[in-house]
Design a protein around this motif. Structure first.
Motif, PDB file in Angstrom:
ATOM      1  N   TYR A 572     113.225   3.847 -15.218  1.00 44.34           N
ATOM      2  CA  TYR A 572     114.369   2.946 -15.396  1.00 44.34           C
ATOM      3  C   TYR A 572     113.946   1.662 -16.105  1.00 44.34           C
ATOM      4  N   MET A 573     112.788   1.127 -15.678  1.00 44.19           N
ATOM      5  CA  MET A 573     112.331  -0.131 -16.273  1.00 44.19           C
ATOM      6  C   MET A 573     112.073   0.047 -17.755  1.00 44.19           C
ATOM      7  N   THR A 574     111.424   1.168 -18.102  1.00 45.12           N
ATOM      8  CA  THR A 574     111.142   1.418 -19.508  1.00 45.12           C
ATOM      9  C   THR A 574     112.442   1.480 -20.300  1.00 45.12           C
ATOM     10  N   VAL A 577     113.842  -2.033 -20.726  1.00 52.12           N
ATOM     11  CA  VAL A 577     113.123  -2.867 -21.699  1.00 52.12           C
ATOM     12  C   VAL A 577     113.396  -2.376 -23.120  1.00 52.12           C
ATOM     13  N   ASP A 691     103.154   0.518 -22.666  1.00 52.80           N
ATOM     14  CA  ASP A 691     103.863  -0.545 -21.946  1.00 52.80           C
ATOM     15  C   ASP A 691     103.653  -1.880 -22.645  1.00 52.80           C
ATOM     16  N   LEU A 694     105.657  -2.081 -25.807  1.00 51.66           N
ATOM     17  CA  LEU A 694     107.080  -2.279 -25.511  1.00 51.66           C
ATOM     18  C   LEU A 694     107.346  -3.718 -25.084  1.00 51.66           C
ATOM     19  N   ALA A 695     106.484  -4.238 -24.199  1.00 55.80           N
ATOM     20  CA  ALA A 695     106.656  -5.604 -23.718  1.00 55.80           C
ATOM     21  C   ALA A 695     106.531  -6.578 -24.871  1.00 55.80           C
ATOM     22  N   LEU A 696     105.611  -6.278 -25.781  1.00 61.81           N
ATOM     23  CA  LEU A 696     105.425  -7.174 -26.930  1.00 61.81           C
ATOM     24  C   LEU A 696     106.684  -7.182 -27.795  1.00 61.81           C
ATOM     25  N   GLY A 699     109.126  -9.336 -26.062  1.00 60.74           N
ATOM     26  CA  GLY A 699     108.737 -10.743 -26.144  1.00 60.74           C
ATOM     27  C   GLY A 699     109.003 -11.313 -27.521  1.00 60.74           C
TER      28      GLY A 699
END
Lengths: 785, 139, 124
Positions: A572-574, A577, A691, A694-696, A699
């Protein structure tokens, strides 16, 4: 077009609903005698509608209504003309008898109050449906009948078969209702017509419209499901799981006639096209013959009646489809006759069941001596259903043969279907109304007895009316059938047919039908065995198909849900994001609205220091190997943020951030020391790297988004307002505090409420101890302060 | 963490911090401060007291359950909003009175009452959270 | 200043999203704290850094101009307190989940959505 007193009309529409609300209370106080009081509601509505009959008979159209959603041109409006008036009289008139009948039939049933409530609600919905003028009003009542009939069919909800019947009826008729909604929206959007009155006036425009076929199919989707045409007929026999008063009401005069009503109503506007005169008779004829055959096959007298209803609906749809003036007159005559005799016969079937405790035709016989009044009523209704003179059924059948006796091969095929169907229905009528009452009484039936007044009153009244209608055919035509036929045809019509037979082709066909019917009656056992054998050889039917479709739907839904909702949080988190990053970056990529290249920031030394402090803090949080490092790093970045607020002219924020960071670190330490867990990430690189990417992306998206915002011109209107008026009208020099407690006080109130609710939730979480079995139990070690 | 010195000084520290928090709350309308900050300071004070001397003395000292204080604060905030309704103005309209007390003008107002409500909600809720977490440590 | 803050917000979001994507509850909690800071600075910066003078009206004046934008400050102030209370809630939730389920791995927390859940009843 004349205005009817709106309050009177509204009263008639609202009365059944009011009675429905009072029904459970009255039932509790008065027992089954409440029926007498509750029957007043439809009786008064009947009286109100009766008072309009003379005006309607002269061709007047009465309208009334209210504004509903003016922005959508939706009105809550109603229209009483010959068609809706006769329907409304049948609904309220038979409704009165049904309420009384239910009072006796369900005497002592613990849920009788609920039953009264449901059936009165249904009555109100049905009344609204036939009187509605605005198309959306019509749809609302249409779906309301589906929902209330669901409740009625599933009344014995503790039996699986009843639940199945109810769900099937809801799925088919409710689904058809949605198709109708699409049709209503299509008419409103494509042609700009909002009410029946407008639709009727714009018939030619509708027929020539390029959207005619679409509208035709959508309207038919609603009408055919509701009126149980093949292959949607399956819900009707399964709806026999309902208590008999429901069947007598819904499946004779009301619910199933809603589709026929809609077709009759739309006939002047949508009818008389090649599509209409081909599709409707074809479906109708098939439904007629198949329904009538299945009626003779059934051994349960209620199921027999249900299938004859299917057949009758097929006959009606066929006649409406043929669309000639005679055919429409025949449809009108047959509709009224059918409502009277079928309602009566269903009630008779219920009385027989009540008395003999079985509805199986093989186990019934010889009840005539014990139940003379019911027998009389049954005979009256059956004679009308068989089309014998002098009953209203006779008038209908003569007219049907008049309508079909001339014409091409197609009409002759329809005529054959009509004769076959009518003969089968003739046989079915006497199977239900004669067999249980004559012959030798089987041993299995103990103490047959006549029911109470309320039980035999209904069928007898309807049977007698079937007779009187034909005897005084002049008045009958003048008040009911002629106005109704006029509204259906679209121009004034005079009906003349009487109960005295004339020697002509129609009468000959009628006689042939009767003869054939008698033969079928005598050979019914053989026909039953033959059709049963054929059906079991066939093995599959729409009813079975419904089960398969429902199971398939459930499996599909389950497969889809278990794919979408895997139960894994990281999944879900993926997804979240990815959506965030895409929502930020994709519009920038498409529109090219990327921020201009910024100048290198011109900061003072201590500002660099604070920024570096925050960055160091957050990097340390990620790579921290033990608890203490992680907590301290988190504290460092938090204090860094607080310092930055201080440097940027926000002392209040800074203080708050300091306090919050302190408290966060304290409670985090309190919990972490007990969790005994390392905050380090032990996952392999191949899991962490995607991860990180994806986070980058997320951001960078936020960073660019903020740059983009700050490069736009700033609109200072709000900050100017606060700076100007903070002291002048709110007497405060700390502008931030003034905003919090005064200008935006309601907002703050909501926020402190949230803070308090989280406090409560945390307390609850700590106090309740959940075992491995998932059962909540109070924490025994916790003491209440 | 329960050293003698900490345990000895904690009550004094707490009372000083609570006093300071009230000061921050009251001056909030004109200077840095206000209900949120004051409430957080007071809540930290109780948290410190709890860490130093255990939860039971804090609960005794508070007398009321922290969430009761919180609820009382929410009640004050709603009353502050409703007062203006009785004078025929809209909900949350600020009402002001400047009575002369001890020679100086004192601004009494519904926003002040509202801010006190905010203070009490924050004190109550956060203290409740902190104490609940500290309590688990002792078992 | 806005540019530097934008970069800072980008960093904060990157780190907090990275932490939220990991399967350990402790790391996710740290991510939540960073996320609230990131959002607060985002809102604050979106209100522009027009001045670094605090938004107070001096004792002898009726109005003031050329001070920091007070509106985002008011919004962020309540946001800080609320995100703190939510953080506390999540912390306690995680703690209780760990106590009762004995794991901090979100893959193994399957009470609400158990693995290999059979078909729903197909009858009526």
């Amino acid at each position: 077009m004349a205005e009817i007193e709106a309050t009177t009309g509204t009263l008639a529409l609202a009365l059944p609903f009011l009675a429905a609300a009072l029904a459970p209370i009255l039932r509790r106080g008065l027992g089954h005698h409440a029926a007498w009081l509750l029957a007043l509601a439809p009786a008064v509505a009947f009286a109100i509608l009766w008072s309009t009959v003379p005006r309607v008979a002269e061709g007047e159209v009465l309208t009334f209504g209210y504004e509903w959603i003016p922005a959508f041109d939706a009105r809550f409006s109603f229209r009483i003309d010959g068609l809706s008036s006769t329907f409304a009289l049948l609904i309220t008139g038979i409704g009165t008898l049904i309420v009384l009948y239910a009072g006796g039939y369900l005497k002592g049933h613990r849920d009788q109050g609920r039953f009264f409530s449901f059936i009165l609600m249904f009555m109100g919905a049905m009344l609204g449906l036939v009187l509605a003028d605005d198309l959306l009003t019509l749809f609302v009542y249409w779906e309301l009948t589906s929902i209330t009939s669901f409740l009625l069919i599933g009344f014995d909800h503790e039996r699986e078969r009843a639940r199945r019947g109810a769900i099937q009826a809801l799925v088919i008729t409710g689904g058809g209702g949605l198709v109708l909604l699409a049709g209503v929206i299509a008419i409103r959007e494509w042609t700009g017509l909002h009410s029946m009155t407008e639709v009727l006036a714009a018939g030619d425009a509708l027929r020539d419209s390029p959207y005619y076929t679409a509208i035709f199919i959508l309207v038919l989707g609603g009408a055919f499901t509701k009126s149980a045409q093949m292959p949607f007929h399956v819900w009707l026999p399964n709806a026999m799981e309902a208590p008999t008063p429901v069947s007598a009401y819904l499946h004779s005069a009301t619910m199933v006639k809603a589709g026929v009503y809609l077709l009759m109503r739309m006939q002047p506007a949508l009818g008389d096209t090649a599509l209409w005169t081909t599709v409707l008779p074809a479906f109708g004829a098939v439904t007629l013959v198949v329904g009538a055959l299945l009626a003779v096959r059934a051994t349960d007298i209620k199921i027999t009646l249900a299938y004859t209803t299917v057949a009758s609906l097929g006959l009606l749809v066929m006649l409406i489809g043929v669309g000639s003036e005679t055919a429409l007159i025949a449809a009108v005559l047959y509709l009224i006759a059918h409502s009277l005799f079928k309602g009566g016969l269903f009630m008779v079937a219920g009385s027989v069941d009540h008395s003999a405790h079985t509805r199986e035709i093989d186990q019934l016989g010889g009840l005539g001596r014990a139940m003379p009044l019911t027998f009389a009523a049954a005979l009256l209704c059956a004679l009308s259903m068989g089309g014998l003179t002098p009953f209203v059924g006779f008038l209908a059948k003569e007219e049907i043969y008049h309508a079909l006796e001339y014409g091409d091969a197609y009409h002759i095929a329809l005529l054959v279907a009509a004769i076959l169907g009518n003969a089968l229905m003739f046989a079915a009528a006497f199977i239900v109304a004669l067999k249980p009452f004559v012959g030798k009484k089987p041993e299995t039936i103990e103490h047959p007895h006549e029911g109470a007044l309320t039980i035999w009153l209904g069928p007898l009244v309807l049977g007698v009316l079937s007779l009187l209608g034909a005897l005084f055919y002049g008045t009958y035509h003048e008040l009911f059938s002629s106005p109704m036929a006029s509204a259906t045809v679209g121009e004034p019509v005079e009906i003349e047919i009487g109960w005295i037979p004339h020697l002509n082709l129609a009468f000959a066909l009628s006689m042939a039908t009767v003869a054939l019917g008698i033969v079928i009656y005598l050979a019914s056992t053989g026909i039953r065995r033959a059709t049963s054998g054929f059906l079991s050889a066939l093995g599959w039917g729409p009813d079975h198909g419904f089960d398969q479709a429902m199971r398939g739907l459930l499996r599909f839904a389950f497969a889809l849900t278990s794919r979408l909702q895997s139960g894994r949080l990281d999944y879900y988190m993926t997804a979240t994001v990815i959506v965030i990053a895409a929502a930020l970056l994709v519009p920038m990529a498409i529109t090219g609205a990327v921020p201009a290249e910024p100048k290198f920031p011109d900061l003072r030394f201590y500002e660099w220091v604070v920024l570096a402090l925050i960055i160091v803090g957050i990097v340390a949080v990620v790579i921290a190997k033990n608890r203490l490092t992680a907590i301290v790093s988190l504290g460092i970045q938090g204090f860094g943020v607080a310092l930055m607020f201080m440097l940027l002219g926000a002392p209040d924020l800074s203080f708050t951030q300091f306090m919050v960071e302190t408290l966060s670190v304290v409670i985090l330490a309190l919990v972490m020391t007990r969790l005994k867990l390392s905050p380090a990430d032990h996952r392999p690189l191949r899991e962490t790297l995607p991860d990180a990417a994806l986070a980058l992306a997320g951001g960078i998206g936020f960073g660019l988004f903020l740059l983009l915002i700050t490069q736009r011109p700033f609109d200072p209107v709000l900050s100017d307002f606060f700076e100007r008026y903070s002291y002048a009208i709110a007497h405060g020099r700390n502008i931030v505090n003034v905003i919090l407690v005064d200008f935006r006080g309601v907002d703050t109130m909501g926020e402190i409420a949230v803070v308090m609710i989280t406090g409560l939730a945390i307390l609850a979480l700590i106090r309740i101890r959940v075992g491995r079995g998932g059962k909540a139990q109070p924490d025994p070690t916790e003491t209440t302060p | 963490m329960r050293t003698i010195i900490f345990r000895f000084t904690a009550p004094y520290l707490t009372s000083l911090m609570v006093l300071f928090s009230v000061f921050v709350l009251l001056r909030g309308h004109n200077e840095p401060g206000g209900g949120f900050i004051g409430g957080l300071i007071a809540a930290s004070a109780f948290a410190i007291y709890g860490i130093a001397c255990g939860v039971a003395p804090v609960r005794r000292a508070l007398y009321f359950h922290p969430l009761a204080i919180s609820a009382c604060g929410l009640f004050f905030a709603v009353i502050a909003g409703l007062l203006s309704v009785f004078t025929g103005q809209g909900f949350m309209t600020g009402l002001w009175a400047f009575p002369a007390i001890l020679g100086g003008d004192v601004g009494l107002s519904t926003p002040l009452l509202f801010d006190i409500g905010v203070y009490l909600v924050v004190v109550g809720s956060i203290t409740s959270i902190a104490l609940a977490l500290e309590e688990r440590e002792s078992d | 200043m806005e540019t530097a803050l934008s970069v800072l917000v980008g960093c904060l979001f990157t780190v907090s999203l990275y932490l939220l994507l990991s399967k350990h509850i402790i790391r996710m909690l740290l991510g939540v704290v960073l996320l609230s800071n990131a959002v607060n600075i985002l809102i604050f910066t979106a209100g522009r850094i027009v001045s670094v003078a605090p938004p107070f009206i001096p004792q002898d004046a009726e109005t003031v101009s050329d001070v920091a934008n007070p509106l985002p400050q008011a919004l962020v102030l309540t946001a800080i307190v609320i995100s703190f209370s939510f953080f506390a809630f999540l912390l306690v939730l995680a703690y209780r989940a760990y106590q009762d389920l004995g794991t901090d791995d979100t893959d193994e927390m399957r009470v609400a959505e158990p693995e290999n859940d059979g078909l729903p009843p197909l009858g009526y």
